[in-house]
Design a protein around this motif. Structure first.
Motif: not given
Length: 107
Positions: A42-50
């Motif tokens: 969805l979004n690289r930035f959103m992937g960081l917490p994942g």
């Protein structure tokens, strides 16, 4: 028999081959990887917490003795490979027989 053996090992604080319950691959880590891959898509930035959650789940599952380290590594690798294969398959433009349009969830 195994149920009683597990209980005896637990109450006597013994550790030995077969005294714990572990499975390979770790579904805890695998689901965390699946969530991280989805967020990253969805979004690289959103992937960081994942991905941070994957790290915490892997560390926690080993530290709490749910799994050995290799269980989580196999989960990460297999989930990433399956996710990549599904992504390639979807990018080929696969359509179900009798499908109505481009939405794969539409019945």
């Amino acid at each position: 028999m195994p149920k009683n053996s597990f209980w005896q090992w637990y109450v006597s604080h013994q550790v030995g081959t077969g005294s714990g319950i572990s499975a390979m691959p770790s579904m805890h880590v695998s689901i965390a990887v699946l969530i991280a891959l989805s967020l990253d898509h969805l979004n690289r930035f959103m992937g960081l917490p994942g991905w941070f959650y994957v790290f915490v789940m892997q560390l926690g599952s080993v530290h709490l003795a749910w799994h050995s380290a290799i269980d989580g590594c196999v989960s990460i690798l297999s989930t990433a490979l399956i996710g990549g294969a599904v992504g390639c398959w979807q990018s080929t433009g696969y359509k179900r027989e009798g499908g109505k349009g481009d939405n794969p969830w539409q019945m």
